[in-house]
Structures are given as structure tokens and as C-alpha cells.
Design a protein around this motif. Structure first.
Motif, PDB file in Angstrom:
ATOM      1  N   GLY A  52     -15.339  22.148  -0.639  1.00  0.00           N
ATOM      2  CA  GLY A  52     -16.797  22.142  -0.719  1.00  0.00           C
ATOM      3  C   GLY A  52     -17.357  20.789  -1.115  1.00  0.00           C
ATOM      4  O   GLY A  52     -18.319  20.299  -0.521  1.00  0.00           O
ATOM      5  N   LEU A  53     -16.739  20.168  -2.120  1.00  0.00           N
ATOM      6  CA  LEU A  53     -17.209  18.848  -2.546  1.00  0.00           C
ATOM      7  C   LEU A  53     -16.995  17.800  -1.466  1.00  0.00           C
ATOM      8  O   LEU A  53     -17.825  16.910  -1.277  1.00  0.00           O
ATOM      9  N   LEU A  54     -15.874  17.890  -0.758  1.00  0.00           N
ATOM     10  CA  LEU A  54     -15.633  16.956   0.342  1.00  0.00           C
ATOM     11  C   LEU A  54     -16.683  17.114   1.436  1.00  0.00           C
ATOM     12  O   LEU A  54     -17.175  16.121   1.982  1.00  0.00           O
ATOM     13  N   LEU A  55     -17.034  18.351   1.771  1.00  0.00           N
ATOM     14  CA  LEU A  55     -18.058  18.575   2.792  1.00  0.00           C
ATOM     15  C   LEU A  55     -19.428  18.067   2.341  1.00  0.00           C
ATOM     16  O   LEU A  55     -20.165  17.454   3.125  1.00  0.00           O
ATOM     17  N   ILE A  56     -19.758  18.287   1.091  1.00  0.00           N
ATOM     18  CA  ILE A  56     -21.027  17.781   0.562  1.00  0.00           C
ATOM     19  C   ILE A  56     -21.043  16.252   0.596  1.00  0.00           C
ATOM     20  O   ILE A  56     -22.036  15.637   1.004  1.00  0.00           O
ATOM     21  N   ALA A  57     -19.951  15.627   0.178  1.00  0.00           N
ATOM     22  CA  ALA A  57     -19.875  14.167   0.189  1.00  0.00           C
ATOM     23  C   ALA A  57     -19.954  13.614   1.609  1.00  0.00           C
ATOM     24  O   ALA A  57     -20.615  12.605   1.861  1.00  0.00           O
ATOM     25  N   LEU A  58     -19.308  14.280   2.550  1.00  0.00           N
ATOM     26  CA  LEU A  58     -19.367  13.851   3.942  1.00  0.00           C
ATOM     27  C   LEU A  58     -20.794  13.955   4.469  1.00  0.00           C
ATOM     28  O   LEU A  58     -21.299  13.032   5.116  1.00  0.00           O
ATOM     29  N   TRP A  59     -21.454  15.070   4.180  1.00  0.00           N
ATOM     30  CA  TRP A  59     -22.837  15.235   4.610  1.00  0.00           C
ATOM     31  C   TRP A  59     -23.725  14.146   4.008  1.00  0.00           C
ATOM     32  O   TRP A  59     -24.557  13.558   4.698  1.00  0.00           O
ATOM     33  N   GLN A  60     -23.544  13.864   2.716  1.00  0.00           N
ATOM     34  CA  GLN A  60     -24.329  12.813   2.061  1.00  0.00           C
ATOM     35  C   GLN A  60     -24.091  11.455   2.719  1.00  0.00           C
ATOM     36  O   GLN A  60     -25.021  10.695   2.956  1.00  0.00           O
ATOM     37  N   ALA A  61     -22.829  11.146   2.978  1.00  0.00           N
ATOM     38  CA  ALA A  61     -22.501   9.854   3.578  1.00  0.00           C
ATOM     39  C   ALA A  61     -23.092   9.723   4.978  1.00  0.00           C
ATOM     40  O   ALA A  61     -23.543   8.644   5.367  1.00  0.00           O
ATOM     41  N   LEU A  62     -23.092  10.805   5.732  1.00  0.00           N
ATOM     42  CA  LEU A  62     -23.603  10.746   7.101  1.00  0.00           C
ATOM     43  C   LEU A  62     -25.131  10.705   7.166  1.00  0.00           C
ATOM     44  O   LEU A  62     -25.691  10.209   8.139  1.00  0.00           O
ATOM     45  N   THR A  63     -25.804  11.224   6.165  1.00  0.00           N
ATOM     46  CA  THR A  63     -27.265  11.250   6.192  1.00  0.00           C
ATOM     47  C   THR A  63     -27.904  10.123   5.394  1.00  0.00           C
ATOM     48  O   THR A  63     -29.120   9.957   5.447  1.00  0.00           O
ATOM     49  N   PHE A  64     -27.136   9.335   4.696  1.00  0.00           N
ATOM     50  CA  PHE A  64     -27.663   8.222   3.905  1.00  0.00           C
ATOM     51  C   PHE A  64     -27.633   6.975   4.772  1.00  0.00           C
ATOM     52  O   PHE A  64     -26.581   6.403   5.012  1.00  0.00           O
ATOM     53  N   HIS A  65     -28.781   6.571   5.263  1.00  0.00           N
ATOM     54  CA  HIS A  65     -28.852   5.485   6.236  1.00  0.00           C
ATOM     55  C   HIS A  65     -29.028   4.133   5.555  1.00  0.00           C
ATOM     56  O   HIS A  65     -30.024   3.440   5.781  1.00  0.00           O
ATOM     57  N   LEU A  66     -28.066   3.752   4.751  1.00  0.00           N
ATOM     58  CA  LEU A  66     -28.114   2.442   4.123  1.00  0.00           C
ATOM     59  C   LEU A  66     -26.801   1.740   4.421  1.00  0.00           C
ATOM     60  O   LEU A  66     -25.726   2.242   4.116  1.00  0.00           O
ATOM     61  N   ASN A  67     -26.911   0.593   5.036  1.00  0.00           N
ATOM     62  CA  ASN A  67     -25.741  -0.221   5.348  1.00  0.00           C
ATOM     63  C   ASN A  67     -26.087  -1.668   5.016  1.00  0.00           C
ATOM     64  O   ASN A  67     -27.140  -1.941   4.435  1.00  0.00           O
ATOM     65  N   LYS A  68     -25.240  -2.603   5.393  1.00  0.00           N
ATOM     66  CA  LYS A  68     -25.488  -4.009   5.050  1.00  0.00           C
ATOM     67  C   LYS A  68     -26.788  -4.509   5.659  1.00  0.00           C
ATOM     68  O   LYS A  68     -27.545  -5.235   5.016  1.00  0.00           O
ATOM     69  N   GLN A  69     -27.063  -4.120   6.885  1.00  0.00           N
ATOM     70  CA  GLN A  69     -28.270  -4.584   7.569  1.00  0.00           C
ATOM     71  C   GLN A  69     -29.528  -4.036   6.902  1.00  0.00           C
ATOM     72  O   GLN A  69     -30.450  -4.798   6.595  1.00  0.00           O
ATOM     73  N   THR A  70     -29.584  -2.714   6.665  1.00  0.00           N
ATOM     74  CA  THR A  70     -30.784  -2.147   6.057  1.00  0.00           C
ATOM     75  C   THR A  70     -30.927  -2.574   4.595  1.00  0.00           C
ATOM     76  O   THR A  70     -32.042  -2.768   4.120  1.00  0.00           O
ATOM     77  N   HIS A  71     -29.809  -2.794   3.905  1.00  0.00           N
ATOM     78  CA  HIS A  71     -29.904  -3.291   2.532  1.00  0.00           C
ATOM     79  C   HIS A  71     -30.474  -4.699   2.515  1.00  0.00           C
ATOM     80  O   HIS A  71     -31.294  -5.035   1.655  1.00  0.00           O
ATOM     81  N   LYS A  72     -30.081  -5.533   3.460  1.00  0.00           N
ATOM     82  CA  LYS A  72     -30.625  -6.902   3.537  1.00  0.00           C
ATOM     83  C   LYS A  72     -32.131  -6.851   3.784  1.00  0.00           C
ATOM     84  O   LYS A  72     -32.891  -7.618   3.187  1.00  0.00           O
ATOM     85  N   ILE A  73     -32.574  -5.931   4.627  1.00  0.00           N
ATOM     86  CA  ILE A  73     -34.013  -5.779   4.871  1.00  0.00           C
ATOM     87  C   ILE A  73     -34.725  -5.404   3.577  1.00  0.00           C
ATOM     88  O   ILE A  73     -35.767  -5.971   3.245  1.00  0.00           O
TER      89      ILE A  73
END
Length: 152
Positions: free
Chosen positions: A98-119
Motif C-alpha cells: 500500500g505504501l509503495l502504491l501511494i508513493a508511486l502515485w505521488q511520484a507520478l502526479t508531482f510535476h516537479l523536475n529540474k526544468q520546472t524547479h529552475k523556472i
């Protein structure tokens, strides 16, 4: 024995995800908040994060105790009934999965990467420099809001 080792490995993976994911995401949140609100509230975020962690650990500990009690766990006994052993195994397996699925969902829906962080960092710096140069907020930010999502 093999099943126990597999369950233990899955438990450790889930534990790592549980412990490290929030603390890897946490440093980005005050930056995003500062860009949107133009307020520095790192302490508030740290307090909420710590309170949330301590509260969830307390609730989880209580829930595990209740489940063990309902599963037939006998305190102080060297040998536990089969129902208690099955309860422990299922808690480890279902909890970790359950925790792995929640973490996977969080990681897939959190749209922050190097490019958006730089912005975000560039926008915060632009707002700060405009404030220091003019003494007022900058106009015309390079972002827009739609409900609770920040669009870049």
C-alpha cells in the motif's frame, strides 16, 4: 523462510520510500509557496511536516497494536498462534504494498523536475529583485493559476 525474507525485503523498501520520499520533496515546497505568496514560511512547513510525521507514527503504532490484538497476539509468549503470525505477515505485505502504491502515485502526479524547479527559482529571484529595486511587488508573473495547480 524464503517468504519471510521476501516480506522483510519488501518491508524495507516500503520503509525507505516512506522515510525518504517526503524529505526529498520537502525542500521544493517552501520555494513554490514563496513564489506564489511572496512570503517566507519555511518554519511553518517544517513544523507541519514534523507534526504530521509524529502524528502518523502514533496513529500507525496504535493501529498495529489493535490489529495484533484482534489477530490473537499473545504478549510475552515465545510462540504465537497461527492467526497472530498470519496477521503480522499480512500487515507487512499489505502495508508495504500500500505504501509503495501511494508513493508511486505521488511520484507520478508531482510535476516537479529540474526544468520546472529552475523556472520556480528564476521566478522567485525575479520577484525578489523587483521588490528590492522598486520597493513593490513585481507585476506580470510568468505563471498562472488554475484551481490549485500551478501551470508553467
Amino acid at each position: 523462510m524464503t517468504i519471510l525474507l521476501v516480506l522483510a525485503a519488501l518491508y524495507q523498501v516500503g520503509r525507505c520510500v516512506l522515510e525518504f520520499t517526503p524529505w526529498n520533496v520537502f525542500p521544493f515546497i517552501p520555494d513554490i509557496d514563496e513564489m506564489i505568496t511572496r512570503q517566507r514560511r519555511e518554519g511553518l512547513f517544517a513544523a507541519v511536516m514534523t507534526f504530521s510525521r509524529k502524528t502518523t507514527v502514533a496513529i500507525a503504532t496504535f493501529a498495529v497494536g489493535v490489529m495484533l490484538q484482534e489477530g490473537g497476539f499473545v504478549k510475552g509468549s515465545q510462540v504465537q498462534p497461527e492467526s497472530a503470525v498470519n496477521t503480522i505477515a499480512m500487515m507487512l505485505f499489505i502495508g508495504t504494498a500500500g505504501l509503495l502504491l501511494i508513493a508511486l502515485w505521488q511520484a507520478l502526479t508531482f510535476h516537479l523536475n529540474k526544468q520546472t524547479h529552475k523556472i520556480f527559482v528564476d521566478e522567485v529571484e525575479r520577484l525578489k529583485s523587483a521588490w528590492f529595486e522598486t520597493g513593490r511587488d513585481a507585476t506580470g508573473p510568468t505563471y498562472r493559476r488554475r484551481s490549485d495547480r500551478l501551470l508553467v
